[in-house]
Design a protein around this motif. Structure first.
Motif, PDB file in Angstrom:
ATOM      1  N   HIS A   1       0.825  -1.210   0.000  1.00 33.79           N
ATOM      2  CA  HIS A   1       0.000   0.000   0.000  1.00 33.79           C
ATOM      3  C   HIS A   1       0.863   1.265   0.000  1.00 33.79           C
ATOM      4  O   HIS A   1       0.591   2.213   0.732  1.00 33.79           O
ATOM      5  N   PHE A   2       1.912   1.263  -0.810  1.00 36.71           N
ATOM      6  CA  PHE A   2       2.761   2.442  -0.912  1.00 36.71           C
ATOM      7  C   PHE A   2       2.123   3.453  -1.862  1.00 36.71           C
ATOM      8  O   PHE A   2       1.424   3.080  -2.813  1.00 36.71           O
ATOM      9  N   PRO A   3       2.368   4.746  -1.622  1.00 39.24           N
ATOM     10  CA  PRO A   3       1.760   5.760  -2.508  1.00 39.24           C
ATOM     11  C   PRO A   3       2.433   5.872  -3.857  1.00 39.24           C
ATOM     12  O   PRO A   3       1.915   6.537  -4.752  1.00 39.24           O
ATOM     13  N   GLY A   4       3.595   5.280  -4.041  1.00 38.65           N
ATOM     14  CA  GLY A   4       4.321   5.405  -5.299  1.00 38.65           C
ATOM     15  C   GLY A   4       3.653   4.645  -6.429  1.00 38.65           C
ATOM     16  O   GLY A   4       2.894   3.699  -6.218  1.00 38.65           O
ATOM     17  N   ASN A   5       3.955   5.065  -7.642  1.00 42.93           N
ATOM     18  CA  ASN A   5       3.399   4.432  -8.830  1.00 42.93           C
ATOM     19  C   ASN A   5       4.315   4.761  -9.999  1.00 42.93           C
ATOM     20  O   ASN A   5       5.042   5.748  -9.969  1.00 42.93           O
ATOM     21  N   CYS A   6       4.284   3.918 -11.020  1.00 46.84           N
ATOM     22  CA  CYS A   6       5.084   4.174 -12.214  1.00 46.84           C
ATOM     23  C   CYS A   6       4.263   3.832 -13.437  1.00 46.84           C
ATOM     24  O   CYS A   6       3.276   3.098 -13.366  1.00 46.84           O
ATOM     25  N   LEU A   7       4.671   4.382 -14.567  1.00 45.41           N
ATOM     26  CA  LEU A   7       3.961   4.153 -15.816  1.00 45.41           C
ATOM     27  C   LEU A   7       4.185   2.713 -16.279  1.00 45.41           C
ATOM     28  O   LEU A   7       5.311   2.216 -16.271  1.00 45.41           O
ATOM     29  N   LYS A   8       3.111   2.056 -16.670  1.00 44.39           N
ATOM     30  CA  LYS A   8       3.235   0.688 -17.145  1.00 44.39           C
ATOM     31  C   LYS A   8       3.950   0.671 -18.489  1.00 44.39           C
ATOM     32  O   LYS A   8       3.561   1.375 -19.430  1.00 44.39           O
ATOM     33  N   GLY A   9       4.995  -0.120 -18.571  1.00 45.29           N
ATOM     34  CA  GLY A   9       5.787  -0.203 -19.787  1.00 45.29           C
ATOM     35  C   GLY A   9       7.015   0.675 -19.794  1.00 45.29           C
ATOM     36  O   GLY A   9       7.774   0.650 -20.770  1.00 45.29           O
ATOM     37  N   SER A  10       7.232   1.466 -18.744  1.00 47.25           N
ATOM     38  CA  SER A  10       8.415   2.321 -18.696  1.00 47.25           C
ATOM     39  C   SER A  10       9.658   1.498 -18.384  1.00 47.25           C
ATOM     40  O   SER A  10       9.569   0.388 -17.853  1.00 47.25           O
ATOM     41  N   ARG A  11      10.814   2.072 -18.677  1.00 46.41           N
ATOM     42  CA  ARG A  11      12.081   1.376 -18.471  1.00 46.41           C
ATOM     43  C   ARG A  11      12.676   1.765 -17.124  1.00 46.41           C
ATOM     44  O   ARG A  11      12.613   2.927 -16.727  1.00 46.41           O
ATOM     45  N   PRO A  12      13.282   0.813 -16.406  1.00 47.11           N
ATOM     46  CA  PRO A  12      13.848   1.120 -15.087  1.00 47.11           C
ATOM     47  C   PRO A  12      15.328   1.459 -15.152  1.00 47.11           C
ATOM     48  O   PRO A  12      16.023   1.160 -16.136  1.00 47.11           O
ATOM     49  N   ILE A  13      15.800   2.082 -14.097  1.00 42.06           N
ATOM     50  CA  ILE A  13      17.230   2.260 -13.851  1.00 42.06           C
ATOM     51  C   ILE A  13      17.654   1.175 -12.865  1.00 42.06           C
ATOM     52  O   ILE A  13      17.082   1.056 -11.783  1.00 42.06           O
TER      53      ILE A  13
END
Length: 265
Positions: free
Chosen positions: A121-133
């Protein structure tokens, strides 16, 4: 739109040449699947990793736990050169197999302290399909087996540029840390906020799941400053290396963790 994208990407790739030689492309595809007997938490973790890796392909459960060499045929069938296999034992223990198909090597891990994205239940989110570091601890360069594990992890979790379902954005970080002979894996969102000079926060503000690193202003005349904040997304888990095999799901053992104790003992 897909045809237009393929046409533009094809022309740009042909024009990107250095000294007459084409630039070598990083072509990685990952096959993700599990065995029979996985729990709902293991299944949720598999779905979380599948969502984080746009260059992956998910397959149905494998019926056998002894003939793992059949995974090489499945990887060749789906045009994948990496395999991420979840092996469940006794309904509670989870073992992870990471292999470079079809020639190897293969690393077997024991997973502990599993927490899925829905549980945290963290508030963070990322775009689906984005590339990670990918952020690796300096400990990975201290021994040969950790160097091999680092290379295998970078092939599996590193999304290649121009992958079929990937998007041209980098908005999250995957951290790999070695502690007590175990590999700790966590995922963070990169959030950039713009604050006025009168509202600048104290440098180095840190919470349990949040890390702030202020950046310098873009110009001397600017009244705003940007802060880069890392907010944990999930999932988080710990991997304990057990053995490293020379081939893909077979071959001689080139490394064995003598300190590993089976959870059944």
């Amino acid at each position: 739109m897909a045809a237009v994208y393929k046409t533009l990407s094809g022309t740009s790739s042909k024009s990107d040449k250095t000294n007459g030689a084409p630039i070598k492309k990083n072509k990685q595809r990952v096959l993700i699947l599990s065995s029979r007997g996985v729990t709902y938490r293991h299944r949720h973790l598999l779905n979380d990793l599948y969502a984080l890796l746009p260059h992956s392909r998910k397959d149905a459960k494998l019926d056998t736990k002894t003939k793992l060499y059949q995974l090489n045929e499945l990887a060749d069938l789906y045009n994948c050169n990496n395999v991420l296999f979840f092996e469940a034992r006794k309904g509670k223990d989870l073992y992870i197999w990471m292999s470079k198909a079809p020639n190897g090597p293969t690393v077997k891990y024991h997973m502990q302290n599993l927490h899925t994205t829905s549980e945290l239940h963290f508030p963070g989110n990322c775009l689906k399909g984005s590339r990670p570091i990918l952020s690796f601890d300096a400990t990975f360069t201290t021994s040969p087996h950790l160097l091999l594990i680092k290379e295998l992890l970078s092939h599996i979790f590193g999304v290649p540029k121009g992958a079929r379902k990937s998007k041209p954005f980098v908005d999250h970080v995957m951290g790999f840390t070695v502690a007590d002979g175990k590999i700790w894996i966590r995922c963070f969102e990169i959030r950039e906020t713009t604050l006025a000079k009168s509202e600048k926060a104290v440098n180095g503000t840190t919470n349990n799941n949040e890390t702030t690193a202020p950046l310098n202003p873009k110009s001397d005349n600017s009244n705003d400053t940007s802060n880069i904040t890392l907010i944990e997304i999930g999932p988080r888990f710990i991997l304990t290396p057990i053995v490293i095999l020379e081939s893909s799901f077979g071959g001689p053992v080139i490394y064995e963790n003598k300190e590993f104790v089976s959870p059944n003992q």
